[in-house]
Design an enzyme around this catalytic site. Structure first.
Site, PDB file in Angstrom:
ATOM      1  N   TRP A 201      32.570  34.545  51.343  1.00 45.24           N
ATOM      2  CA  TRP A 201      32.988  34.635  49.936  1.00 45.24           C
ATOM      3  C   TRP A 201      33.307  33.263  49.376  1.00 45.24           C
ATOM      4  O   TRP A 201      32.993  32.951  48.230  1.00 45.24           O
ATOM      5  CB  TRP A 201      34.141  35.620  49.761  1.00 45.24           C
ATOM      6  CG  TRP A 201      33.687  37.023  50.019  1.00 45.24           C
ATOM      7  CD1 TRP A 201      34.125  37.860  51.004  1.00 45.24           C
ATOM      8  CD2 TRP A 201      32.665  37.763  49.305  1.00 45.24           C
ATOM      9  NE1 TRP A 201      33.446  39.061  50.944  1.00 45.24           N
ATOM     10  CE2 TRP A 201      32.561  39.031  49.921  1.00 45.24           C
ATOM     11  CE3 TRP A 201      31.840  37.474  48.215  1.00 45.24           C
ATOM     12  CZ2 TRP A 201      31.644  40.002  49.479  1.00 45.24           C
ATOM     13  CZ3 TRP A 201      30.940  38.448  47.775  1.00 45.24           C
ATOM     14  CH2 TRP A 201      30.858  39.692  48.412  1.00 45.24           C
TER      15      TRP A 201
ATOM     16  N   ASP B 145      41.039  33.966  45.297  1.00 49.69           N
ATOM     17  CA  ASP B 145      40.259  35.206  45.290  1.00 49.69           C
ATOM     18  C   ASP B 145      40.965  36.182  46.223  1.00 49.69           C
ATOM     19  O   ASP B 145      40.776  36.152  47.434  1.00 49.69           O
ATOM     20  CB  ASP B 145      38.824  34.921  45.786  1.00 49.69           C
ATOM     21  CG  ASP B 145      37.998  36.199  45.929  1.00 49.69           C
ATOM     22  OD1 ASP B 145      38.524  37.300  45.646  1.00 49.69           O
ATOM     23  OD2 ASP B 145      36.820  36.091  46.329  1.00 49.69           O
TER      24      ASP B 145
ATOM     25  N   LYS C 268      38.787  47.239  46.775  1.00 54.13           N
ATOM     26  CA  LYS C 268      39.342  47.134  48.121  1.00 54.13           C
ATOM     27  C   LYS C 268      40.755  47.702  48.168  1.00 54.13           C
ATOM     28  O   LYS C 268      41.017  48.633  48.908  1.00 54.13           O
ATOM     29  CB  LYS C 268      39.354  45.679  48.602  1.00 54.13           C
ATOM     30  CG  LYS C 268      38.040  45.174  49.181  1.00 54.13           C
ATOM     31  CD  LYS C 268      37.034  44.711  48.183  1.00 54.13           C
ATOM     32  CE  LYS C 268      35.723  44.285  48.801  1.00 54.13           C
ATOM     33  NZ  LYS C 268      35.234  43.018  48.282  1.00 54.13           N
TER      34      LYS C 268
HETATM   35  C1  PLP Z   1      34.313  42.113  47.917  1.00 56.32           C
HETATM   36  C2  PLP Z   1      34.664  40.708  47.651  1.00 56.32           C
HETATM   37  C3  PLP Z   1      34.048  39.962  46.642  1.00 56.32           C
HETATM   38  C4  PLP Z   1      32.934  40.519  45.774  1.00 56.32           C
HETATM   39  O1  PLP Z   1      33.422  41.477  44.942  1.00 56.32           O
HETATM   40  P1  PLP Z   1      32.481  42.198  43.845  1.00 56.32           P
HETATM   41  O2  PLP Z   1      33.494  43.013  43.105  1.00 56.32           O
HETATM   42  O3  PLP Z   1      31.476  42.998  44.591  1.00 56.32           O
HETATM   43  O4  PLP Z   1      31.870  41.150  43.010  1.00 56.32           O
HETATM   44  C5  PLP Z   1      34.447  38.658  46.455  1.00 56.32           C
HETATM   45  N1  PLP Z   1      35.418  38.111  47.195  1.00 56.32           N
HETATM   46  C6  PLP Z   1      36.032  38.793  48.183  1.00 56.32           C
HETATM   47  C7  PLP Z   1      37.106  38.135  48.989  1.00 56.32           C
HETATM   48  C8  PLP Z   1      35.676  40.112  48.443  1.00 56.32           C
HETATM   49  O5  PLP Z   1      36.285  40.802  49.421  1.00 56.32           O
END
Ligand code: PLP
Length: 360
Positions: A102, A172, A196
């Site tokens: 990521w 993030d 998540k």
């Molecule tokens: C799942 C995830 C993403 C991507 O998320 P989307 O909503 O599919 O764009 C980005 N960063 C992290 C840490 C993630 O777990």
């Protein structure tokens, strides 16, 4: 079929109580004669739902008054672009920590808008750890410092908050938001896709210090300007109304469960059941450095990858689903977000022990 234990990395398990309340209110929300899905986002019912969700999130995370909470769409992946577009603010470059898949995506996107200084990387050890801050080469003139406190794929979590002085810290938090208390005032901006630890896919939450917004790079689309969303209370266009409603139910559930301190205890207890199981044997292996073992995503491999398929088949028969690891890593991954009950984790550990007995 009864509900199974869902170890998916995302979209992921939601609290059963939340799903049941949504079911109860699906057709007719609190006697108003409509579903939340059918409501105008500008009507008083939905405005109330959104305001309550924001108030509960502010209370849970202790979000200071000088921070905006935005309910957006486009996933965390859109934030990879929105962050540089809004936070570069005339500066030439931004600092990024590289701890996995990521981080790499965030870096790649940021490079479209400015220079990226990678302050440290754990690529040398296949992203199995996070460099400590004494190894970071920070640039005092950076527009901001971006990191990924929980790498969902590698299962690498950073439990300390980086010190970046006057340079705003951006995180993030897609896969560890709300998993434990965090001091929001240490951050310039936090973002997270909902699927998540918050609610259904389609909602993205941004928490941003208000003095950082309002100066975008030339050509920034209106929809990618935080200030537009902040000034319009996330109702510049139609927001993901149903996602906001379900997230609000999750926030209420978290408050009933005792808030983020209680959630941290619950998550520590769950994670230790799994890590203890992995440490007690050579049959399974956890690739993550001890200091960075994620409370949310637990990757592990079997001694013999030829057994993977049998492991997954047996797990399914025990009601333990979505354990297959990410295609880039292989092996297994158990995602054990807030809504995963400890019973699910205990059942998984028992299954792992019995599988080892019959195949070890
Ligand atoms: C799942 C995830 C993403 C991507 O998320 P989307 O909503 O599919 O764009 C980005 N960063 C992290 C840490 C993630 O777990």
């Amino acid at each position: 079929m009864e509900r199974i234990y869902n170890f998916s990395a995302g979209p992921a398990v939601l609290p059963r109580e939340v799903l049941e309340q949504a079911q109860e209110e699906l057709v007719n929300w609190q006697g108003c004669g409509m579903s939340v899905m059918e409501m105008s986002h500008r009507g008083k019912e939905f405005m109330g739902i959104a305001a309550q969700a924001e108030a509960d999130l502010r209370e849970l995370m202790g979000i200071p008054a000088n921070y905006k909470v935005l309910f957006l769409q486009g996933g965390a992946s859109s934030q990879f672009a929105m962050v540089p577009m809004n936070l570069l603010r005339g500066k030439k470059s931004a600092d990024y920590l590289n701890t996995g898949e990521w981080s790499k995506k965030a870096i790649k996107e940021a490079k479209r808008y400015g220079a990226v200084n990678v302050v440290a990387s754990s690529e040398d050890k296949n992203f199995s750890y996070a460099p400590t801050q004494d190894q970071w080469k920070l640039d005092q003139d950076a527009a901001y410092v971006h990191y990924t406190p929980n790498e969902t794929i590698g299962g690498v979590e950073i439990f300390w908050t980086p010190e970046t002085g006057n340079v705003p810290l951006v995180a993030d938090m897609s896969s560890n938001i709300l998993s434990r208390p965090m001091d929001v005032s240490k951050f310039g901006l936090i973002y997270a896709g909902a699927q998540k630890n918050i609610g259904p896919a389609g909602l993205t939450i941004v928490i941003v210090r208000e003095d950082l917004i309002g100066e975008t790079v030339a050509g920034t689309p209106t929809m990618f300007d935080y200030k537009i969303h902040a000034d319009n209370e996330s109702m510049y266009n139609t927001p993901p109304t149903y996602g906001i409603y379900v997230a609000g139910l999750v926030f209420k559930w978290l408050k009933e469960k005792g808030g983020l301190k209680a959630m941290e205890q619950h998550n520590l207890a769950k994670a230790s059941v799994l890590y203890d199981c992995l440490d007690g044997t050579d049959f399974y292996h956890c690739p993550t450095a001890r200091d960075n073992r994620s409370l949310m995503n637990v990757p592990f491999t079997l001694k013999d990858a030829a057994l993977d398929e049998a492991f997954l088949k047996g797990a399914k028969a025990h009601g333990l689903l979505q354990l297959k690891g990410h295609r880039s890593v292989g092996g297994m991954r158990a995602s054990i977000y807030n809504a995963m009950p400890i019973e699910g984790v205990q059942l998984l550990a028992e299954y792992m022990k019995s599988f080892e007995k019959s195949h070890g």
